[in-house]
Design an enzyme around this catalytic site. Sequence first.
Site, mmCIF file in Angstrom:
data_model
loop_
_atom_site.group_PDB
_atom_site.id
_atom_site.type_symbol
_atom_site.label_atom_id
_atom_site.label_comp_id
_atom_site.label_asym_id
_atom_site.label_seq_id
_atom_site.Cartn_x
_atom_site.Cartn_y
_atom_site.Cartn_z
ATOM 1 N N HIS A 9 0.831 -1.215 0.000
ATOM 2 C CA HIS A 9 0.000 0.000 0.000
ATOM 3 C C HIS A 9 0.863 1.263 0.000
ATOM 4 O O HIS A 9 1.963 1.274 -0.537
ATOM 5 C CB HIS A 9 -1.001 -0.033 1.163
ATOM 6 C CG HIS A 9 -1.774 -1.303 1.222
ATOM 7 N ND1 HIS A 9 -2.671 -1.656 0.242
ATOM 8 C CD2 HIS A 9 -1.757 -2.334 2.127
ATOM 9 C CE1 HIS A 9 -3.193 -2.848 0.541
ATOM 10 N NE2 HIS A 9 -2.643 -3.281 1.671
ATOM 11 N N GLU A 24 -1.348 1.728 7.724
ATOM 12 C CA GLU A 24 -0.658 0.446 7.568
ATOM 13 C C GLU A 24 0.727 0.641 6.974
ATOM 14 O O GLU A 24 1.693 -0.014 7.375
ATOM 15 C CB GLU A 24 -1.476 -0.515 6.695
ATOM 16 C CG GLU A 24 -0.782 -1.862 6.511
ATOM 17 C CD GLU A 24 -1.501 -2.788 5.536
ATOM 18 O OE1 GLU A 24 -0.861 -3.763 5.099
ATOM 19 O OE2 GLU A 24 -2.675 -2.544 5.213
ATOM 20 N N HIS A 78 2.879 -6.674 5.162
ATOM 21 C CA HIS A 78 1.575 -6.075 5.429
ATOM 22 C C HIS A 78 1.215 -6.182 6.910
ATOM 23 O O HIS A 78 1.841 -6.916 7.673
ATOM 24 C CB HIS A 78 0.479 -6.790 4.628
ATOM 25 C CG HIS A 78 0.534 -6.524 3.156
ATOM 26 N ND1 HIS A 78 -0.323 -5.646 2.521
ATOM 27 C CD2 HIS A 78 1.353 -7.026 2.206
ATOM 28 C CE1 HIS A 78 -0.033 -5.618 1.235
ATOM 29 N NE2 HIS A 78 0.979 -6.442 1.015
ATOM 30 N N GLU A 147 1.401 -11.088 6.764
ATOM 31 C CA GLU A 147 0.532 -10.235 7.575
ATOM 32 C C GLU A 147 1.045 -10.309 9.015
ATOM 33 O O GLU A 147 0.895 -11.323 9.689
ATOM 34 C CB GLU A 147 -0.922 -10.705 7.497
ATOM 35 C CG GLU A 147 -1.526 -10.664 6.100
ATOM 36 C CD GLU A 147 -2.008 -9.280 5.687
ATOM 37 O OE1 GLU A 147 -1.725 -8.302 6.419
ATOM 38 O OE2 GLU A 147 -2.662 -9.179 4.636
#
Length: 235
Positions: A9, A24, A78, A147
């Site tokens: 992102h 994030e 992430h 993650e």
Amino acid sequence: MKIAIDAGHGYTTSGKRTPDGMREYEFNRAAANEMRDLLAGYENVSILFTHSDTRDVPLKERTDKANAAKADVFVSIHANAFGKGTAWNNVKGIETYAHDSKPQESFALAGAVQKKLIEKTKREDRGVKLANFHVLRETNMTAILIECGFMTNQEEAQALKSAAYRKTCAQAIVEALAAFYKLKKKLAPDPAPAPSPEPEKLYKVQVGAFAEKENAVALANELKNRGYSVIVLYE
């Protein structure tokens, strides 16, 4: 070994943040930077960043960049979220993804990274999973997506904000990569040899060579003040 590191992102990505406002990308970018610094300590390793601090790089551009550079492995970093991401909940833990169309190496690497992350962070183990994410599907090399905790879990959100946790995640990923690919640490340079001490200088001051005794004494004192050994000869 060329390693593509992908901080997922960007600063401007809508919705990708904790309920209390941490984006994030702040975590993703920090962990990526820590990984880069740690990998600099290994032989024959080069790093490629596919993200940017100034814009949210499209997914195709990220995978195209890694493919064009012929990277050996692609690691996408992430932080997770559950639900709409606007409220706190109790879902927690770390999970690592691979794509089912990739060779077994991707799944094996995902397992090695997941194991090391759980070992170092002590977070809940959500396991290795398969997913059809673009960065896993469209990369030509071994690719994983990690993650590192849930932004929607208050406890994990606090960890994701901390420099210590970001560094711990980076260390875990790098240690797993190093073990998996048998990377060798650079040898520390040999310390510079200590300079050899200068040989002691001994001066003899012959008083009789001076018209005035005081001049001989003054020279002897000056030499002593400069650290030399002095013998004053009166005959």
